[in-house]
Design a protein around this motif. Structure first.
Motif, mmCIF file in Angstrom:
data_model
loop_
_atom_site.group_PDB
_atom_site.id
_atom_site.type_symbol
_atom_site.label_atom_id
_atom_site.label_comp_id
_atom_site.label_asym_id
_atom_site.label_seq_id
_atom_site.Cartn_x
_atom_site.Cartn_y
_atom_site.Cartn_z
ATOM 1 N N TRP A 67 4.291 9.621 -7.624
ATOM 2 C CA TRP A 67 3.106 9.346 -7.337
ATOM 3 C C TRP A 67 2.202 10.192 -7.183
ATOM 4 N N PHE A 68 2.298 11.360 -6.654
ATOM 5 C CA PHE A 68 1.622 12.506 -6.704
ATOM 6 C C PHE A 68 1.143 13.051 -8.084
ATOM 7 N N ALA A 69 2.046 12.755 -8.883
ATOM 8 C CA ALA A 69 1.657 13.131 -10.537
ATOM 9 C C ALA A 69 0.623 12.347 -11.115
ATOM 10 N N LYS A 70 0.234 11.040 -10.619
ATOM 11 C CA LYS A 70 -0.666 10.238 -11.030
ATOM 12 C C LYS A 70 -2.146 10.475 -10.448
ATOM 13 N N LEU A 71 -2.079 11.401 -9.513
ATOM 14 C CA LEU A 71 -3.625 11.796 -8.826
ATOM 15 C C LEU A 71 -4.396 12.797 -9.719
ATOM 16 N N ALA A 72 -5.608 12.542 -9.555
ATOM 17 C CA ALA A 72 -6.703 13.292 -9.940
ATOM 18 C C ALA A 72 -7.016 14.459 -8.928
ATOM 19 N N PRO A 73 -7.524 15.204 -9.219
ATOM 20 C CA PRO A 73 -8.149 16.309 -8.064
ATOM 21 C C PRO A 73 -8.973 15.656 -6.937
ATOM 22 N N ALA A 74 -9.006 16.082 -5.994
ATOM 23 C CA ALA A 74 -9.870 15.658 -4.807
ATOM 24 C C ALA A 74 -11.179 15.913 -5.196
ATOM 25 N N LYS A 75 -12.225 14.864 -4.948
ATOM 26 C CA LYS A 75 -13.432 15.254 -5.328
ATOM 27 C C LYS A 75 -14.503 15.379 -3.821
ATOM 28 N N LEU B 294 0.940 -1.154 0.006
ATOM 29 C CA LEU B 294 0.079 0.109 -0.040
ATOM 30 C C LEU B 294 0.839 1.393 0.165
ATOM 31 N N VAL B 295 0.805 2.089 -0.911
ATOM 32 C CA VAL B 295 1.302 3.265 -0.852
ATOM 33 C C VAL B 295 0.207 4.558 -0.460
ATOM 34 N N VAL B 296 0.796 5.183 0.396
ATOM 35 C CA VAL B 296 0.049 6.332 0.932
ATOM 36 C C VAL B 296 0.630 7.620 1.007
ATOM 37 N N GLY C 236 5.019 10.693 0.990
ATOM 38 C CA GLY C 236 4.926 9.189 0.735
ATOM 39 C C GLY C 236 5.424 8.169 1.432
ATOM 40 N N TYR C 237 4.423 7.065 1.604
ATOM 41 C CA TYR C 237 5.012 5.977 2.638
ATOM 42 C C TYR C 237 4.608 4.553 1.922
ATOM 43 N N ALA C 238 5.541 3.562 1.896
ATOM 44 C CA ALA C 238 5.253 2.520 1.469
ATOM 45 C C ALA C 238 4.965 1.569 2.675
ATOM 46 N N LEU C 239 3.707 0.841 2.736
ATOM 47 C CA LEU C 239 3.261 0.046 3.729
ATOM 48 C C LEU C 239 2.832 -1.314 3.279
ATOM 49 N N VAL D 243 9.696 5.300 4.171
ATOM 50 C CA VAL D 243 9.531 6.552 3.652
ATOM 51 C C VAL D 243 9.843 6.611 2.199
ATOM 52 N N LEU D 244 8.784 7.226 1.461
ATOM 53 C CA LEU D 244 9.518 7.360 -0.027
ATOM 54 C C LEU D 244 10.348 8.348 0.090
ATOM 55 N N SER D 245 11.280 8.433 -0.988
ATOM 56 C CA SER D 245 12.028 9.816 -1.229
ATOM 57 C C SER D 245 11.131 10.875 -1.686
#
Length: 340
Positions: free
Chosen positions: A327-335, A197-199, A207-210, A318-320
């Motif tokens: 990863w943030f670049a893959k996100l759509a805006p929050a709804k 799970l990437v958070v 970002g965090y790898a869990l 912890v992600l670099s």
């Protein structure tokens, strides 16, 4: 207690002999003592009885089969070998849900109306309307749900058992056709183990790898995320107490807690606490979750949806900054909560 244990194994032996003698009358007479004494055994007796009863299930008629399946499930909950018992439990559950799907179709074809409660009374009128096999399947669903959930509490069963996807598809089909919910079995079949799970924490850009296992619903996941990330001082937020965290891992009971985040998917839509971790979409091979500030204060009883299932959430690293940015670049805006 010694007398109780002996009594249960005697009942198991009587039932075994009746089934192997192919004597339905003897087996029916032996069923009541088996069920009655199953609550009075010691752990060692459950360990022995579970597999012995499980191997008999294919030789039983559908009605008694579901009753004995519940006893097998109870044995598993007290230490019987879950992987050994699971295949016949799943086979029986699949057969019952397939018959229940036929029940729903025949009910619709013979006038429709509200379906009877599967926990309700089995009547000759219903059998005449839809047939014996479909009716028995429908009215034994609660028992098969209990038995299947009992074996699914075991992580080895969840990881290795065959037929889970087929059973889940049948559960969904029956639920859609009938309007009746089989939430416990549905959720148990969706539990993830050793699942990456990437958070992403939107406010801080971190970002965090869990890795998660045995988490029954997103209430449980939410509390564990707050423990690992807010409690670990990786992100701001209200961390749960040690007791709130413990009941979400392996301790008994429930404790009031308050939400630290709003869970959001990569598509910008909310991930509701009432759902399961399987609702979190996979992006580039990994489930991707975003943490936003809570829009309002939310409280609930921290605990486990499945009290017999241990949950775990581990922070692997912890992600670099660059990994997080990618990863943030893959996100759509929050709804909003309705997806708009």
């Amino acid at each position: 207690m010694i007398f109780g244990r002996k009594k249960f194994l005697d009942a198991v032996g009587d039932f075994e002999r009746a089934v192997r003698a192919q004597s339905p009358k003897r087996a029916q007479r032996a069923l009541a003592p088996l069920h009655r004494t199953s609550g009075n055994a010691g752990d060692g007796e459950y360990l022995e009885a579970g597999p012995r009863l499980a191997v008999l299930l294919p030789d039983l008629p559908p009605g008694p089969r579901s009753t004995v399946a519940v006893v097998v499930g109870a044995c598993v909950e007290r230490g019987a070998d879950a992987p050994a018992c699971a295949p016949v439990i799943f086979a029986g559950a699949r057969e019952a849900f397939a018959a229940a799907a036929d029940f729903s179709a025949r009910w619709a074809d013979t006038g429709g109306g509200e379906l009877p409660d599967p926990d309700g009374a089995f009547s000759d009128e219903i059998v005449e309307r839809v047939g014996s096999g479909p009716a028995v399947g429908w009215f034994t669903l609660p028992q098969w749900e209990m038995a299947a959930v009992a074996v699914l509490n075991d992580p080895a069963v969840r990881r290795t058992a065959e037929g889970k996807a087929e059973l889940l598809a049948l559960v969904e089909r029956v639920a859609e056709a009938s309007g009746h919910e089989f939430k416990c079995l549905d959720y148990a079949l969706r539990v993830l183990d050793d699942e990456p799970l990437v958070v992403l924490h939107r406010e801080s850009g971190t970002g965090y790898a869990l890795r998660m296992s045995g988490i029954g619903d997103n209430f449980q996941l939410h509390t564990l995320l707050a423990d690992v990330l807010a409690g670990g001082r990786h992100v701001p937020g209200e961390a749960p107490s040690a007791r709130e965290t413990a009941v979400c891992r392996d301790a008994a009971g429930q404790v009031p807690t308050t939400g630290a985040f709003n869970l959001v998917g990569a598509d910008g839509g909310w991930i509701f606490n009432e759902g399961t971790p399987a609702d979190i979409a996979v992006v580039d091979g990994v489930r991707l979750l975003v943490l936003d500030p809570p829009p309002y204060r939310r409280s609930w009883p921290a605990g486990r949806f499945f009290p017999g299932m241990h949950g775990d959430l581990v922070l692997e690293r912890v992600l670099s900054a660059q990994e997080a940015a990618d990863w943030f670049a893959k996100l759509a805006p929050a709804k909003g909560p309705t997806g708009s």
